[in-house]
Design a protein around this motif. Sequence first.
Motif, PDB file in Angstrom:
ATOM      1  N   ALA A  69      11.148  66.757   6.162  1.00 31.41           N
ATOM      2  CA  ALA A  69      10.037  65.932   5.692  1.00 31.41           C
ATOM      3  C   ALA A  69       9.369  66.516   4.460  1.00 31.41           C
ATOM      4  O   ALA A  69       8.670  65.817   3.755  1.00 31.41           O
ATOM      5  CB  ALA A  69       9.010  65.753   6.811  1.00 31.41           C
ATOM      6  N   SER A  70       9.587  67.811   4.176  1.00 29.53           N
ATOM      7  CA  SER A  70       8.977  68.401   2.996  1.00 29.53           C
ATOM      8  C   SER A  70       9.752  68.053   1.722  1.00 29.53           C
ATOM      9  O   SER A  70       9.276  68.310   0.641  1.00 29.53           O
ATOM     10  CB  SER A  70       8.862  69.919   3.148  1.00 29.53           C
ATOM     11  OG  SER A  70      10.145  70.509   3.144  1.00 29.53           O
ATOM     12  N   TRP A  71      10.938  67.499   1.856  1.00 29.43           N
ATOM     13  CA  TRP A  71      11.700  67.093   0.684  1.00 29.43           C
ATOM     14  C   TRP A  71      11.197  65.751   0.199  1.00 29.43           C
ATOM     15  O   TRP A  71      10.945  64.844   0.990  1.00 29.43           O
ATOM     16  CB  TRP A  71      13.184  66.987   1.006  1.00 29.43           C
ATOM     17  CG  TRP A  71      13.834  68.316   1.239  1.00 29.43           C
ATOM     18  CD1 TRP A  71      13.545  69.498   0.629  1.00 29.43           C
ATOM     19  CD2 TRP A  71      14.873  68.612   2.176  1.00 29.43           C
ATOM     20  NE1 TRP A  71      14.332  70.494   1.100  1.00 29.43           N
ATOM     21  CE2 TRP A  71      15.166  69.977   2.055  1.00 29.43           C
ATOM     22  CE3 TRP A  71      15.588  67.854   3.081  1.00 29.43           C
ATOM     23  CZ2 TRP A  71      16.139  70.599   2.812  1.00 29.43           C
ATOM     24  CZ3 TRP A  71      16.557  68.475   3.826  1.00 29.43           C
ATOM     25  CH2 TRP A  71      16.833  69.828   3.693  1.00 29.43           C
ATOM     26  N   ALA A  90      25.380  58.572   9.589  1.00 28.42           N
ATOM     27  CA  ALA A  90      24.709  59.131  10.771  1.00 28.42           C
ATOM     28  C   ALA A  90      23.550  60.024  10.356  1.00 28.42           C
ATOM     29  O   ALA A  90      22.476  60.010  10.972  1.00 28.42           O
ATOM     30  CB  ALA A  90      25.709  59.895  11.626  1.00 28.42           C
ATOM     31  N   HIS A  91      23.744  60.792   9.289  1.00 32.68           N
ATOM     32  CA  HIS A  91      22.678  61.679   8.794  1.00 32.68           C
ATOM     33  C   HIS A  91      21.482  60.865   8.317  1.00 32.68           C
ATOM     34  O   HIS A  91      20.338  61.157   8.670  1.00 32.68           O
ATOM     35  CB  HIS A  91      23.235  62.546   7.675  1.00 32.68           C
ATOM     36  CG  HIS A  91      22.233  63.467   7.069  1.00 32.68           C
ATOM     37  ND1 HIS A  91      21.539  64.399   7.794  1.00 32.68           N
ATOM     38  CD2 HIS A  91      21.813  63.598   5.799  1.00 32.68           C
ATOM     39  CE1 HIS A  91      20.728  65.060   6.985  1.00 32.68           C
ATOM     40  NE2 HIS A  91      20.870  64.590   5.776  1.00 32.68           N
ATOM     41  N   LEU A  92      21.731  59.819   7.536  1.00 35.32           N
ATOM     42  CA  LEU A  92      20.635  58.994   7.021  1.00 35.32           C
ATOM     43  C   LEU A  92      19.934  58.243   8.146  1.00 35.32           C
ATOM     44  O   LEU A  92      18.713  58.098   8.134  1.00 35.32           O
ATOM     45  CB  LEU A  92      21.153  58.009   5.974  1.00 35.32           C
ATOM     46  CG  LEU A  92      21.658  58.629   4.667  1.00 35.32           C
ATOM     47  CD1 LEU A  92      22.265  57.560   3.778  1.00 35.32           C
ATOM     48  CD2 LEU A  92      20.567  59.382   3.944  1.00 35.32           C
ATOM     49  N   ALA A  93      20.689  57.770   9.132  1.00 33.32           N
ATOM     50  CA  ALA A  93      20.097  57.044  10.260  1.00 33.32           C
ATOM     51  C   ALA A  93      19.192  57.956  11.085  1.00 33.32           C
ATOM     52  O   ALA A  93      18.191  57.508  11.642  1.00 33.32           O
ATOM     53  CB  ALA A  93      21.192  56.454  11.146  1.00 33.32           C
ATOM     54  N   GLY A  94      19.518  59.244  11.139  1.00 34.64           N
ATOM     55  CA  GLY A  94      18.719  60.184  11.917  1.00 34.64           C
ATOM     56  C   GLY A  94      17.565  60.810  11.155  1.00 34.64           C
ATOM     57  O   GLY A  94      16.750  61.528  11.729  1.00 34.64           O
ATOM     58  N   TRP A  95      17.495  60.562   9.856  1.00 35.19           N
ATOM     59  CA  TRP A  95      16.444  61.153   9.023  1.00 35.19           C
ATOM     60  C   TRP A  95      15.116  60.489   9.345  1.00 35.19           C
ATOM     61  O   TRP A  95      15.049  59.268   9.448  1.00 35.19           O
ATOM     62  CB  TRP A  95      16.790  60.938   7.551  1.00 35.19           C
ATOM     63  CG  TRP A  95      15.972  61.771   6.620  1.00 35.19           C
ATOM     64  CD1 TRP A  95      14.715  61.500   6.171  1.00 35.19           C
ATOM     65  CD2 TRP A  95      16.352  62.996   6.037  1.00 35.19           C
ATOM     66  NE1 TRP A  95      14.298  62.481   5.324  1.00 35.19           N
ATOM     67  CE2 TRP A  95      15.284  63.424   5.232  1.00 35.19           C
ATOM     68  CE3 TRP A  95      17.497  63.779   6.107  1.00 35.19           C
ATOM     69  CZ2 TRP A  95      15.334  64.603   4.494  1.00 35.19           C
ATOM     70  CZ3 TRP A  95      17.533  64.945   5.377  1.00 35.19           C
ATOM     71  CH2 TRP A  95      16.461  65.349   4.584  1.00 35.19           C
TER      72      TRP A  95
END
Length: 184
Positions: free
Chosen positions: A20-22, A58-63
């Motif tokens: 979340a800091s990005w 999958a990475h974007l869906a979990g972000w």
Amino acid sequence: TVPARAKLSTRPDSGGRAPASWASIGLDPGPERSAAAYLFADGTPIETWMGANDEMLAHLAGWPGLQTRLAVEWLASYGKPVGESIFRTAWWIGRFRQAWRGEYLEVTRRQVKAYLCGDQTAGDPEVRDALILRFAGDGPGSEIASRAIGTAKVPGPLFGVTGHCWSALAVAVTARAQLEGNLR
């Protein structure tokens, strides 16, 4: 969290900051594999990753998507015939957009070239050079690339960025400028 196969390419002093800091993710989509570049809120690159599209999805869906913008290199027509790989890439862009829960931006390659190089006809080497100049910091010109990229012992902010990750980083940097109203 970052994908298991992600490779830390920059900033060893990141201190394990949470995603979340990005501030932004730049995405260079492809028909089978895509590249991503993550930037901190201050615009400093922290990580790049290249992986299969289903893993990226999958990475974007979990972000969590909070305080993070996704900028995707958008396909644009240049009046030339296109093949199946372009249509497959467009399909994946739609899937990535559907999976993303945060703010989303489309950035064309022409916008990237115009912003970073001042010339829409610039090529990938010129875009890479512009990124190196941007992140080199102060110092003599002969050491620009070594300051920006660095070495394994003394990594620079762009250490480990390779291949399509350069394009993903260019998308993220251009999207940041677009959000700040700095596009030419």
